[in-house]
Design a protein around this motif. Structure first.
Motif, short mmCIF file in Angstrom:
data_model
loop_
_atom_site.label_atom_id
_atom_site.label_comp_id
_atom_site.label_asym_id
_atom_site.label_seq_id
_atom_site.Cartn_x
_atom_site.Cartn_y
_atom_site.Cartn_z
N TYR A 1 1.51 -73.17 28.67
CA TYR A 1 0.76 -73.03 27.43
C TYR A 1 1.35 -71.88 26.62
N ARG B 1 4.19 -70.50 26.43
CA ARG B 1 4.80 -69.49 27.31
C ARG B 1 5.69 -68.52 26.52
N ARG C 1 -0.99 -63.24 39.94
CA ARG C 1 -1.40 -61.82 39.99
C ARG C 1 -2.42 -61.51 38.91
N PHE C 2 -2.35 -62.27 37.82
CA PHE C 2 -3.34 -62.13 36.74
C PHE C 2 -3.48 -60.69 36.26
N ARG D 1 0.89 -56.90 28.62
CA ARG D 1 1.00 -55.48 29.02
C ARG D 1 1.86 -54.70 28.03
N GLY E 1 1.81 -62.40 31.09
CA GLY E 1 1.26 -61.12 31.49
C GLY E 1 2.14 -59.97 31.00
N THR E 2 3.46 -60.19 31.12
CA THR E 2 4.41 -59.17 30.67
C THR E 2 4.21 -58.84 29.19
N HIS F 1 -4.92 -64.16 31.15
CA HIS F 1 -4.70 -64.41 29.71
C HIS F 1 -4.98 -65.87 29.34
N TYR G 1 -5.11 -72.21 42.64
CA TYR G 1 -4.26 -71.63 41.58
C TYR G 1 -4.06 -70.17 41.93
P1 ATP Z 1 3.81 -61.71 34.54
O1 ATP Z 1 4.54 -61.72 33.22
O2 ATP Z 1 3.23 -60.40 34.89
O3 ATP Z 1 4.60 -62.34 35.66
P2 ATP Z 1 2.36 -64.20 34.18
O4 ATP Z 1 1.89 -64.52 32.81
O5 ATP Z 1 3.58 -64.94 34.67
O6 ATP Z 1 2.51 -62.64 34.30
P3 ATP Z 1 1.20 -64.56 36.78
O7 ATP Z 1 -0.05 -63.98 37.29
O8 ATP Z 1 2.51 -64.08 37.28
O9 ATP Z 1 1.16 -64.44 35.16
O10 ATP Z 1 1.19 -66.14 36.91
C1 ATP Z 1 0.21 -66.90 37.54
C2 ATP Z 1 0.54 -68.35 37.25
O11 ATP Z 1 0.28 -68.61 35.86
C3 ATP Z 1 2.00 -68.72 37.49
O12 ATP Z 1 2.05 -69.99 38.12
C4 ATP Z 1 2.58 -68.78 36.10
O13 ATP Z 1 3.67 -69.68 36.01
C5 ATP Z 1 1.38 -69.28 35.30
N1 ATP Z 1 1.45 -68.97 33.88
C6 ATP Z 1 1.76 -67.80 33.31
N2 ATP Z 1 1.75 -67.85 31.96
C7 ATP Z 1 1.42 -69.14 31.66
C8 ATP Z 1 1.26 -69.86 30.44
N3 ATP Z 1 1.43 -69.27 29.24
N4 ATP Z 1 0.92 -71.17 30.52
C9 ATP Z 1 0.77 -71.76 31.71
N5 ATP Z 1 0.90 -71.14 32.89
C10 ATP Z 1 1.22 -69.84 32.88
#
Ligand code: ATP
Ligand code: MG
Length: 168
Positions: free
Chosen positions: A119, A121, A8-9, A130, A126-127, A13, A5
């Motif tokens: 989950y 979304r 950038r985390f 932040r 992450g956005t 979250h 998996y």
């Molecule tokens: P950012 O908004 O900074 O891009 P992000 O929430 O998308 O952050 P990432 O680290 O870019 O987080 O994503 C890592 C993985 O987690 C990606 O495959 C992304 O699709 C997945 N992911 C992100 N948010 C969720 C969520 N709420 N439920 C399931 N998977 C998620």
């Protein structure tokens, strides 16, 4: 079966944790690859690799399968990125991602990709975390308790607010 998996985390979250728990239902071991580990102290990338390793390791301490949390440095060359990832982490059988570019790159390399359900979304990204951190919103309700503890212990909110200001 060992799953990878990658993300950038910034920060880790509840959506990420839900995905890890989903993977734990079908995989025997989980590798969490931390992308762009060298970038920190930027508005889109506030936390260091070490801070993210702590957030993730502690948040997943009760996961029912072994979990390896590792940095995966950037190569800035998508065509060789999959080979690079393979060189950085233990051998894996399946990649878990919903990111279209990540899916495409692994599929072109003949590696199975599974896309776990998103989950909440609309609420959790992450956005969004932040954004709430920067603007004084309730970010803590979107991240695992252990991740929030790491963020508070490093003064992470004031860091993000400070580096988000301009010198104008
Ligand atoms: P950012 O908004 O900074 O891009 P992000 O929430 O998308 O952050 P990432 O680290 O870019 O987080 O994503 C890592 C993985 O987690 C990606 O495959 C992304 O699709 C997945 N992911 C992100 N948010 C969720 C969520 N709420 N439920 C399931 N998977 C998620
Ligand atoms: Mg993302």
């Amino acid at each position: 079966m060992r799953g990878l998996y990658i993300g950038r985390f910034q920060p880790f979250h509840d959506g990420h944790k839900a995905v890890a728990e989903y993977i734990a239902e079908e995989a025997d071991e989980l590798i969490v690859g931390i992308g762009s580990p060298q970038i920190s102290h930027e508005p889109q990338h506030p936390f260091t690799a070490g801070e993210r390793i702590l957030m993730i390791t502690r948040s997943l301490a009760d996961l029912k399968i072994p979990c390896y949390v590792l940095p995966v440095t950037d190569v800035n060359r998508n065509a060789i990125w999959v080979s690079h990832v393979k060189s950085m982490v233990p051998k894996f059988d399946v990649v878990y991602s919903s990111n279209p570019q990540v899916i495409r790159l692994f599929e072109e390399a003949g590696i199975e990709v599974r896309s776990p359900p998103m989950y909440e979304r609309g609420r959790i990204s992450g956005t969004e975390v932040r954004e709430r951190m920067t603007n004084g919103g309730n970010w803590e309700e979107l991240v695992p308790k252990e991740a929030a503890e790491v963020i508070l212990s490093i003064d992470g909110i004031r860091r993000l607010q400070q580096i988000s200001q301009s010198d104008e």
